[in-house]
Design a protein around this motif. Structure first.
Motif, PDB file in Angstrom:
ATOM      1  N   GLU A   1       2.185   1.248  -3.616  1.00 13.83           N
ATOM      2  CA  GLU A   1       1.534   1.941  -4.596  1.00 13.83           C
ATOM      3  C   GLU A   1       0.860   3.379  -4.522  1.00 13.83           C
ATOM      4  N   LYS A   2       0.717   3.789  -3.623  1.00 11.25           N
ATOM      5  CA  LYS A   2       0.431   4.910  -2.967  1.00 11.25           C
ATOM      6  C   LYS A   2       1.521   6.156  -4.121  1.00 11.25           C
ATOM      7  N   ARG A   3       2.415   6.016  -3.549  1.00  9.17           N
ATOM      8  CA  ARG A   3       3.061   6.706  -4.697  1.00  9.17           C
ATOM      9  C   ARG A   3       3.976   5.873  -5.659  1.00  9.17           C
ATOM     10  N   GLY A   4       2.834   4.894  -6.441  1.00 11.36           N
ATOM     11  CA  GLY A   4       3.327   4.913  -8.302  1.00 11.36           C
ATOM     12  C   GLY A   4       4.551   3.987  -8.386  1.00 11.36           C
TER      13      GLY A   4
ATOM     14  N   ALA B   1       9.011   4.288  -1.317  1.00  7.36           N
ATOM     15  CA  ALA B   1       8.006   4.973  -1.313  1.00  7.36           C
ATOM     16  C   ALA B   1       7.977   6.500  -2.319  1.00  7.36           C
TER      17      ALA B   1
ATOM     18  N   GLN C   1       0.768  -1.191  -0.233  1.00  9.61           N
ATOM     19  CA  GLN C   1       0.618   0.242  -0.222  1.00  9.61           C
ATOM     20  C   GLN C   1       0.960   1.160   0.339  1.00  9.61           C
ATOM     21  N   LYS C   2       1.730   1.057   0.711  1.00  2.00           N
ATOM     22  CA  LYS C   2       2.866   2.161   1.219  1.00  2.00           C
ATOM     23  C   LYS C   2       3.168   2.816  -0.963  1.00  2.00           C
TER      24      LYS C   2
ATOM     25  N   THR D   1       4.929  -0.721  -7.906  1.00  2.00           N
ATOM     26  CA  THR D   1       4.543  -1.629  -7.642  1.00  2.00           C
ATOM     27  C   THR D   1       5.101  -2.703  -6.569  1.00  2.00           C
TER      28      THR D   1
END
Length: 116
Positions: A23-26, A105, A20-21, A28
């Motif tokens: 992916e929240k910043r683009g 991140a 989550q951390k 993978t």
């Protein structure tokens, strides 16, 4: 002396938070896994087995095929502590992983994260 609570937390409960951390910043899942593979020596199959078995963090690191010898190059502050100054080896390994996911991140290049 009582073990820190983090030692008994299941890796399967923390792994989605790492994803989550990132992916929240683009970033993978592949990058998150690459970091875990680099640090611990797990591969895709063995990592998935650890998640399925719901092992705690202590077991996750004790069963790791090998901790990367370059892990000692990881420096900086995570959770208010300098990772290179943490005396307890298990806690240091947990914080190494936290620090690497943090760097991911924050947009750091994979080459730098993996200390190449």
């Amino acid at each position: 002396m009582e073990k820190p609570r983090i030692f008994t937390m299941s890796f399967s409960s923390i792994y989605p938070l790492y994803l989550q951390k990132a992916e929240k910043r683009g970033r993978t899942q592949k990058e998150v896994n690459e970091i875990i593979f680099w640090l611990t020596g797990y591969d895709e199959k063995s990592l998935q087995q650890q998640i399925i078995d719901k092992v705690d963090l202590e077991t996750f690191f004790k069963q790791a095929p090998h901790i990367n010898p370059n892990a000692s190059l990881i420096k900086g502050v995570i959770c208010g502590y300098r990772v290179e100054e943490i005396e307890d080896e298990l806690m240091r390994q947990i914080r190494y992983l936290d620090k690497l996911i943090d760097e991911l991140a924050k947009g750091k290049a994979m080459q730098k994260i993996l200390r190449e």
